[in-house]
Motif scaffolding. Structure first.
Motif, PDB file in Angstrom:
ATOM      1  N   LEU A  50       0.854  -1.191   0.000  1.00 53.90           N
ATOM      2  CA  LEU A  50       0.000   0.000   0.000  1.00 53.90           C
ATOM      3  C   LEU A  50       0.891   1.243   0.000  1.00 53.90           C
ATOM      4  N   ILE A  51       0.650   2.134  -0.928  1.00 50.35           N
ATOM      5  CA  ILE A  51       1.384   3.394  -0.989  1.00 50.35           C
ATOM      6  C   ILE A  51       0.413   4.538  -0.742  1.00 50.35           C
ATOM      7  N   PRO A  52       0.516   5.223   0.402  1.00 50.67           N
ATOM      8  CA  PRO A  52      -0.336   6.393   0.638  1.00 50.67           C
ATOM      9  C   PRO A  52       0.220   7.587  -0.144  1.00 50.67           C
ATOM     10  N   ALA A  53      -0.520   8.041  -1.139  1.00 53.61           N
ATOM     11  CA  ALA A  53      -0.045   9.127  -2.002  1.00 53.61           C
ATOM     12  C   ALA A  53      -1.101  10.217  -2.111  1.00 53.61           C
ATOM     13  N   GLY A  54      -1.733  10.506  -0.986  1.00 54.11           N
ATOM     14  CA  GLY A  54      -2.806  11.488  -0.990  1.00 54.11           C
ATOM     15  C   GLY A  54      -2.349  12.905  -0.705  1.00 54.11           C
ATOM     16  N   ASP A  58       9.681  -8.216  -5.416  1.00 54.63           N
ATOM     17  CA  ASP A  58       9.597  -9.418  -4.587  1.00 54.63           C
ATOM     18  C   ASP A  58       8.345 -10.181  -4.994  1.00 54.63           C
ATOM     19  N   ALA A  59       8.527 -11.412  -5.450  1.00 50.67           N
ATOM     20  CA  ALA A  59       7.415 -12.194  -5.999  1.00 50.67           C
ATOM     21  C   ALA A  59       6.315 -12.450  -4.985  1.00 50.67           C
ATOM     22  N   ARG A  60       6.602 -12.274  -3.699  1.00 50.59           N
ATOM     23  CA  ARG A  60       5.588 -12.514  -2.680  1.00 50.59           C
ATOM     24  C   ARG A  60       4.559 -11.382  -2.603  1.00 50.59           C
ATOM     25  N   VAL A  61       4.891 -10.229  -3.162  1.00 57.73           N
ATOM     26  CA  VAL A  61       3.960  -9.092  -3.163  1.00 57.73           C
ATOM     27  C   VAL A  61       3.017  -9.245  -4.348  1.00 57.73           C
ATOM     28  N   GLU A  62       1.743  -9.459  -4.060  1.00 53.50           N
ATOM     29  CA  GLU A  62       0.781  -9.766  -5.110  1.00 53.50           C
ATOM     30  C   GLU A  62       0.272  -8.527  -5.831  1.00 53.50           C
ATOM     31  N   LEU A  63      -0.048  -7.482  -5.085  1.00 54.66           N
ATOM     32  CA  LEU A  63      -0.614  -6.269  -5.654  1.00 54.66           C
ATOM     33  C   LEU A  63      -0.074  -5.064  -4.903  1.00 54.66           C
ATOM     34  N   VAL A  64      -0.043  -3.923  -5.578  1.00 57.40           N
ATOM     35  CA  VAL A  64       0.295  -2.659  -4.931  1.00 57.40           C
ATOM     36  C   VAL A  64      -0.922  -1.746  -5.039  1.00 57.40           C
ATOM     37  N   HIS A  65      -1.457  -1.339  -3.890  1.00 58.09           N
ATOM     38  CA  HIS A  65      -2.614  -0.454  -3.847  1.00 58.09           C
ATOM     39  C   HIS A  65      -2.124   0.966  -3.553  1.00 58.09           C
ATOM     40  N   ILE A  66      -2.597   1.926  -4.328  1.00 60.17           N
ATOM     41  CA  ILE A  66      -2.158   3.312  -4.202  1.00 60.17           C
ATOM     42  C   ILE A  66      -3.348   4.170  -3.803  1.00 60.17           C
ATOM     43  N   GLY A  67      -3.232   4.870  -2.685  1.00 60.86           N
ATOM     44  CA  GLY A  67      -4.301   5.754  -2.221  1.00 60.86           C
ATOM     45  C   GLY A  67      -4.003   7.199  -2.588  1.00 60.86           C
ATOM     46  N   VAL A  68      -4.813   7.784  -3.473  1.00 56.78           N
ATOM     47  CA  VAL A  68      -4.599   9.166  -3.906  1.00 56.78           C
ATOM     48  C   VAL A  68      -5.789  10.023  -3.493  1.00 56.78           C
ATOM     49  N   ALA A  69      -5.616  11.331  -3.566  1.00 53.57           N
ATOM     50  CA  ALA A  69      -6.695  12.252  -3.225  1.00 53.57           C
ATOM     51  C   ALA A  69      -7.853  12.103  -4.205  1.00 53.57           C
ATOM     52  N   ALA A  70      -9.057  12.374  -3.723  1.00 57.64           N
ATOM     53  CA  ALA A  70     -10.248  12.228  -4.559  1.00 57.64           C
ATOM     54  C   ALA A  70     -10.187  13.095  -5.802  1.00 57.64           C
ATOM     55  N   ARG A  99      -1.711  11.123   6.667  1.00 56.08           N
ATOM     56  CA  ARG A  99      -1.181   9.839   6.192  1.00 56.08           C
ATOM     57  C   ARG A  99      -1.964   8.674   6.808  1.00 56.08           C
ATOM     58  N   ALA A 100      -2.196   8.758   8.120  1.00 53.10           N
ATOM     59  CA  ALA A 100      -2.902   7.672   8.807  1.00 53.10           C
ATOM     60  C   ALA A 100      -4.294   7.459   8.236  1.00 53.10           C
ATOM     61  N   SER A 101      -5.008   8.549   7.971  1.00 52.39           N
ATOM     62  CA  SER A 101      -6.366   8.396   7.436  1.00 52.39           C
ATOM     63  C   SER A 101      -6.333   7.866   6.012  1.00 52.39           C
ATOM     64  N   THR A 102      -5.314   8.236   5.236  1.00 52.14           N
ATOM     65  CA  THR A 102      -5.191   7.690   3.879  1.00 52.14           C
ATOM     66  C   THR A 102      -4.935   6.195   3.918  1.00 52.14           C
ATOM     67  N   VAL A 103      -4.047   5.758   4.802  1.00 49.57           N
ATOM     68  CA  VAL A 103      -3.782   4.315   4.914  1.00 49.57           C
ATOM     69  C   VAL A 103      -5.038   3.576   5.358  1.00 49.57           C
ATOM     70  N   LEU A 104      -5.735   4.105   6.354  1.00 49.65           N
ATOM     71  CA  LEU A 104      -6.945   3.448   6.845  1.00 49.65           C
ATOM     72  C   LEU A 104      -8.019   3.400   5.763  1.00 49.65           C
ATOM     73  N   GLN A 105      -8.253   4.505   5.091  1.00 42.52           N
ATOM     74  CA  GLN A 105      -9.299   4.529   4.073  1.00 42.52           C
ATOM     75  C   GLN A 105      -8.946   3.654   2.875  1.00 42.52           C
ATOM     76  N   THR A 106      -7.672   3.506   2.588  1.00 40.02           N
ATOM     77  CA  THR A 106      -7.263   2.606   1.510  1.00 40.02           C
ATOM     78  C   THR A 106      -7.437   1.155   1.929  1.00 40.02           C
ATOM     79  N   LEU A 107      -7.113   0.839   3.172  1.00 37.21           N
ATOM     80  CA  LEU A 107      -7.368  -0.512   3.679  1.00 37.21           C
ATOM     81  C   LEU A 107      -8.868  -0.825   3.642  1.00 37.21           C
ATOM     82  N   ASP A 108      -9.685   0.156   4.012  1.00 38.16           N
ATOM     83  CA  ASP A 108     -11.139  -0.041   3.961  1.00 38.16           C
ATOM     84  C   ASP A 108     -11.593  -0.298   2.527  1.00 38.16           C
TER      85      ASP A 108
END
Length: 242
Positions: A6-10, A46-58, A84-93
């Motif tokens: 997960l990359i928080p980029a908001g 790293d082959a163990r990382v399946e997907l990269v999720h990027i959280g950006v501003a609306a 940053r914390a809210s971006t990570v949480l909202q992306t996890l949600d």
């Protein structure tokens, strides 16, 4: 078990902007790619990382052109928050709503502003955390003498030393930071609800009583913060590609 990133980029990264560059720093191009692209590519190395999720501003106007250059394993969510914390949480949600999260899933949270992450450091972090079944972060022991400054006043803007702080046991936190996804989601939700000061994912976990592991990182994994940092990072990236 799955391992996602997960990359928080908001945010904008205002301290890194200058007169020639007004776009958020994650879209600044160095060594032929944006910081965001560099970060995505190293996470997927790293082959163990399946997907990269990027959280950006609306209302992010840059990601549409940027996403065309991202691999298919990168998924963009318009889940940026006020911090940053809210971006990570909202992306996890958002991830939970779209693909689901189980108690066995892990998430690597990494700064787009740290494109100098090495594949070895990434692998070391994953190996240690999965072996111990405990979350942890990349970090470096503090090498320098640490000074605490006297609080400045309107009459004296020049910083002054209040005291020397013992550096024994002090580490400089880096990213990625790797935790069980559901545990991190719960920790962030609790900390934000309580109004706790959360500066990274580890501090949210600490707030709930966890003691994350410290895995030694490396100096080139520094965070681009100031305009002059781009040139130094570009030197590292170009050298490592040779």
């Amino acid at each position: 078990m799955s391992l996602i990133a997960l990359i928080p980029a908001g945010g904008v990264g205002a301290r890194a902007l200058d007169e020639q560059h007004s776009a958020p720093k994650q879209y600044r191009v160095i060594a032929a790619k944006s910081l965001l692209q560099h970060a995505v590519d190293v996470l997927l190395s790293d082959a163990r990382v399946e997907l990269v999720h990027i959280g950006v501003a609306a209302d992010d106007p840059y990601i549409e052109s940027e996403s065309m250059q991202l691999p298919k394993a990168a998924i963009v969510h318009r889940s940026g928050g006020e911090s940053r914390a809210s971006t990570v949480l909202q992306t996890l949600d958002a991830i939970e709503q779209t693909q689901g999260l189980t108690n066995d899933d892990w998430v690597l949270v990494h700064d787009a502003a740290r494109p100098g992450l090495s594949t070895q450091a990434l692998s070391d972090l994953i190996d240690v955390c999965l072996t111990h079944q405990q979350g942890g972060i990349l970090a470096l022991p503090v090498p320098d003498t640490v000074k605490r400054a006297v609080a400045s006043t309107t009459h004296d803007l020049q910083s002054r030393i209040e005291q020397t702080v013992p550096r024994e046991g002090l580490w400089l936190a880096q990213t990625p930071q790797l935790f069980k996804a559901k545990e991190l989601q719960q920790a962030l939700q609790k900390a934000l609800t309580d109004g706790a000061e959360i500066t990274d994912e580890a501090s949210a976990m600490e707030y709930l009583g966890y003691q994350p592991l410290l895995v030694r990182g490396h100096a080139e994994n520094f965070k681009i913060t100031w305009p002059q940092d781009f040139a130094l990072m570009e030197q590292y990236l170009i050298r490592n590609e040779v």
